[in-house]
Design an enzyme around this catalytic site. Structure first.
Site, PDB file in Angstrom:
ATOM      1  CE1 TYR A 138      -3.281  -2.703  -0.014  1.00  0.00           C
ATOM      2  CE2 TYR A 138      -3.968  -2.053   2.169  1.00  0.00           C
ATOM      3  CZ  TYR A 138      -4.132  -2.838   1.052  1.00  0.00           C
ATOM      4  OH  TYR A 138      -5.153  -3.747   1.004  1.00  0.00           O
ATOM      5  CE  LYS A 188       0.691 -17.474  -2.419  1.00  0.00           C
ATOM      6  NZ  LYS A 188      -0.210 -18.646  -2.404  1.00  0.00           N
ATOM      7  CG  ASP A 244      -7.557  -4.149   3.464  1.00  0.00           C
ATOM      8  OD1 ASP A 244      -8.648  -4.146   4.060  1.00  0.00           O
ATOM      9  OD2 ASP A 244      -7.291  -3.394   2.518  1.00  0.00           O
TER      10      ASP A 244
END
Ligand code: NAD
Length: 353
Positions: A138, A188, A244
């Site tokens: 972000y 991940k 999020d």
């Protein structure tokens, strides 16, 4: 206790008004609370041309804590990216260095039927998601949309350094110490180097917390496990973008985003407290929004920033009583309960307070 109050857009002013009524009761009963209002989001764009004006920035920096309603609305969707109301939200997090977002997902027994999952899967659910809030894709640079080989190409950068990871890991381990001492870190690492570092640093930090049991999970599996068997989790910690998404998923396990508060904290527990939902333009101005998430955010503020555990519990138990008295706003209504509006729900909480 100097509190900046930013009502924002849509249902923001309606729900914040109920939170302020709760603070007024506490003030009447002796807490030294000072409130000052400011503009953030679309209402700030309308008044000043900017979603996070300097005067608001000064207000929140001078305050000990910030209460926020919600920002945004369809009338602002056509604005340039820098002027969107949501930019105000990112700006305030950055200005106050609010790097830790704590989002509880609790299913009150009275609302077990509000979940779309089977009651036995979700009854008694009590998860805390700790989301990093100031880094990740972000905020990473470079970012943009440009022509590459004559093709419009969009790009963003996922980036975390070890200091950013370590400080959010500490918050998560400490949250787990106050609960069931189980922490699951989500990444991940099989595809993204950035999250390989995340896993390494969280694992290193675990050495300081031998009493907490740490596990790791890939984000795609975490998304599945939250639906399959959410009660396996106690505290989850993850980066900004995964957090999020997962925290919204976790909130839906409980059936209503109108019930869930959140806290965003800096290193000294100064914080911004807000309901997890948005400005709900579809129901704004109709006195139907659920104010309980906002009222529970006030409880979190008293607990995390002001160390007023007793006042926090007083608010939470008033909310619990209101639910057992069967008062419901439309979002959590079911046959056999009493449908009330935003203000009437506030009245019911005040009565129990
Ligand atoms: P939303 O959370 O505003 O609404 C989603 C749905 O939930 C709507 O049907 C709404 O009516 C309902 N809802 C939300 N809060 C409720 C409440 N307290 N009581 C009863 N029902 C409630 O999400 P959205 O529709 O995707 O976004 C609307 C606007 O809010 C957008 O501009 C978005 O950018 C903004 N937004 C702001 C924040 C924030 O300020 N932190 C967070 C999310 C979205």
């Amino acid at each position: 206790m100097k509190i900046a109050v930013l009502a924002g857009d849509g249902i923001g002013p309606e729900i914040i008004a109920q939170g302020v009524r709760v603070l007024d009761v506490l003030r009447r009963d002796g807490l030294k609370i000072e409130l000052e209002s400011g503009l953030l989001g679309g209402c700030a764009v309308d008044a000043t041309g900017e979603p996070f004006p300097d005067v608001t920035c000064q207000l929140v920096k001078d305050a000990d804590a910030v209460m926020l309603g919600a920002v945004g609305g369809p009338q602002y969707d056509a604005l340039s990216r820098e002027n969107r109301p949501e930019r105000g939200l990112l700006g305030i997090r950055k200005a106050l260095n609010l790097f830790a977002n704590l989002r509880p997902a609790i299913l009150y027994p009275e609302l077990a039927n509000a979940s779309t999952l089977k009651p036995e899967v979700v009854a008694g659910l009590d998860i805390m998601i700790v989301r990093e809030l100031t880094g990740d894709i972000y905020f990473g640079e470079p970012r943009g949309i440009e022509l590459r080989d004559n093709l419009r190409t969009g790009f963003n950068t996922m980036v975390y350094n070890e200091v950013e990871i370590r400080r959010i890991a500490h918050v998560a381990f400490q949250a787990a110490q106050k609960r069931d001492r189980k922490l699951c870190s989500v990444d991940k690492m099989n595809v993204l180097e950035c999250t390989q570092l995340w896993r390494d640093v969280v694992t290193e930090t675990a050495k300081d917390y031998p009493d907490v049991s740490l596990s790791h999970m890939l984000v795609d599996n975490a998304a599945m496990q939250l639906i399959r068997d959410p009660k396996q989790f106690d505290v989850m910690v993850t980066g900004n973008i995964f957090g999020d998404i997962l925290s919204d998923e976790a909130s839906m396990l409980t059936g209503s985003i109108g019930m869930l508060p959140s806290a965003s904290l800096d290193e000294n527990n100064k914080g911004l407290f807000e309901p997890i939902h948005g400005s709900a333009p579809d129901i704004a101005g109709k006195n139907v929004a659920n104010p309980l998430a906002t009222i529970l955010s006030v409880a979190m503020m008293l607990r995390y920033t002001f160390n007023q555990e007793e006042a926090a519990l007083r608010i939470e138990s008033a909310v619990q009583k209101v639910l057992s008295q069967k008062y419901r706003t439309g979002d959590i209504f079911e046959p056999g309960t009493i449908l009330v509006g935003t203000v009437e729900m506030g009245d019911a909480v005040l009565k129990n307070l």
